[in-house]
Design a protein around this motif. Sequence first.
Motif, PDB file in Angstrom:
ATOM      1  N   THR A 207       0.827  -1.211   0.000  1.00  0.00           N
ATOM      2  CA  THR A 207       0.000   0.000   0.000  1.00  0.00           C
ATOM      3  C   THR A 207       0.859   1.258   0.000  1.00  0.00           C
ATOM      4  OG1 THR A 207      -1.849  -1.070   1.150  1.00  0.00           O
ATOM      5  CG2 THR A 207      -1.689   1.327   1.338  1.00  0.00           C
ATOM      6  N   VAL A 208       1.817   1.313   0.910  1.00  0.00           N
ATOM      7  CA  VAL A 208       2.655   2.508   1.056  1.00  0.00           C
ATOM      8  C   VAL A 208       3.432   2.797  -0.220  1.00  0.00           C
ATOM      9  CG1 VAL A 208       4.598   3.509   2.312  1.00  0.00           C
ATOM     10  CG2 VAL A 208       2.825   2.266   3.557  1.00  0.00           C
ATOM     11  N   PHE A 209       4.022   1.772  -0.799  1.00  0.00           N
ATOM     12  CA  PHE A 209       4.858   2.024  -1.973  1.00  0.00           C
ATOM     13  C   PHE A 209       4.051   2.179  -3.255  1.00  0.00           C
ATOM     14  CE2 PHE A 209       8.047   0.961   1.102  1.00  0.00           C
ATOM     15  CZ  PHE A 209       9.073   1.848   0.769  1.00  0.00           C
ATOM     16  N   ASN A 210       2.791   1.766  -3.241  1.00  0.00           N
ATOM     17  CA  ASN A 210       1.899   2.175  -4.320  1.00  0.00           C
ATOM     18  C   ASN A 210       1.637   3.680  -4.228  1.00  0.00           C
ATOM     19  OD1 ASN A 210       1.624  -0.312  -5.561  1.00  0.00           O
ATOM     20  ND2 ASN A 210      -0.257  -0.853  -4.478  1.00  0.00           N
ATOM     21  N   TRP A 211       1.474   4.170  -3.000  1.00  0.00           N
ATOM     22  CA  TRP A 211       1.327   5.613  -2.801  1.00  0.00           C
ATOM     23  C   TRP A 211       2.561   6.368  -3.290  1.00  0.00           C
ATOM     24  CZ3 TRP A 211      -0.485   5.561   3.046  1.00  0.00           C
ATOM     25  CH2 TRP A 211      -1.801   5.073   3.114  1.00  0.00           C
ATOM     26  N   LEU A 212       3.733   5.760  -3.056  1.00  0.00           N
ATOM     27  CA  LEU A 212       5.011   6.430  -3.324  1.00  0.00           C
ATOM     28  C   LEU A 212       5.611   6.065  -4.678  1.00  0.00           C
ATOM     29  CD1 LEU A 212       6.611   5.860   0.198  1.00  0.00           C
ATOM     30  CD2 LEU A 212       5.755   8.043  -0.706  1.00  0.00           C
ATOM     31  N   MET A 213       4.828   5.473  -5.543  1.00  0.00           N
ATOM     32  CA  MET A 213       5.341   4.896  -6.788  1.00  0.00           C
ATOM     33  C   MET A 213       6.194   5.873  -7.599  1.00  0.00           C
ATOM     34  SD  MET A 213       3.142   2.866  -9.668  1.00  0.00           S
ATOM     35  CE  MET A 213       2.469   1.783  -8.402  1.00  0.00           C
ATOM     36  N   GLN A 214       5.755   7.123  -7.650  1.00  0.00           N
ATOM     37  CA  GLN A 214       6.457   8.119  -8.464  1.00  0.00           C
ATOM     38  C   GLN A 214       7.480   8.931  -7.669  1.00  0.00           C
ATOM     39  OE1 GLN A 214       5.737   7.934 -11.692  1.00  0.00           O
ATOM     40  NE2 GLN A 214       4.146   6.422 -11.188  1.00  0.00           N
ATOM     41  N   ASP A 215       7.655   8.603  -6.394  1.00  0.00           N
ATOM     42  CA  ASP A 215       8.420   9.504  -5.522  1.00  0.00           C
ATOM     43  C   ASP A 215       9.631   8.866  -4.844  1.00  0.00           C
ATOM     44  OD1 ASP A 215       6.528  11.907  -5.587  1.00  0.00           O
ATOM     45  OD2 ASP A 215       5.177  10.304  -4.946  1.00  0.00           O
TER      46      ASP A 215
END
Length: 201
Positions: A49-57
């Motif tokens: 979940t967290v790294f889906n949020w952060l995919m572009q960052d």
Amino acid sequence: MRKKAAKNKAISKSTDGFIRVISGQFRGRKLPVKNVEGLRPTTDRIKETVFNWLMQDTRDATVLDCYAGSGGLGFEALSRFAKNTTFIELDALAAKQIEQNICTLDLNNAQVVQTNSLSYLAQKNINQPFDLVFVDPPFRKNLAQSSCDLLENNQWLSQDALIYVEVEIELSNFSPPNNWLLIKEKKAGQVFCRLYQRQSN
């Protein structure tokens, strides 16, 4: 005597575990984790979940993993091509295991600081600020609030930094700094997962 020693070794081995890198260049790698009191490795489900949020960052970000524990969040960021990661961990065994895992992955862009996170963050940061920070402290010790206030007040954050904060659901009085915008939130079991973005003044 020999049998007893072997039994104790087996018990010790069985209480240790591992974390799994779920994506990126180290996808599928399993990294050992010491059985340390209070250590709660972030679940694969939450990491996803967290790294889906952060995919572009994540790529090229400077990362700070406060209360690193297993180092799961920091290693996931490194797997996704973060520029570098600093792990802060108080427990000596956990910190040593993170260092060993850094060596296992042959990383030259990660470091471990074995110290109290609040003491570390209480200093004014004179180095490069961090673009991405993970704050996942032990529960019921009232550490999240102080950590976030110190991050904001002592120049640890870049202008538009992203800060992931994980707190127990019963912690109702957590209040982020006024210039942090909540951009993602999810309840997962007994925790709230929240992603904030710092707004430049």
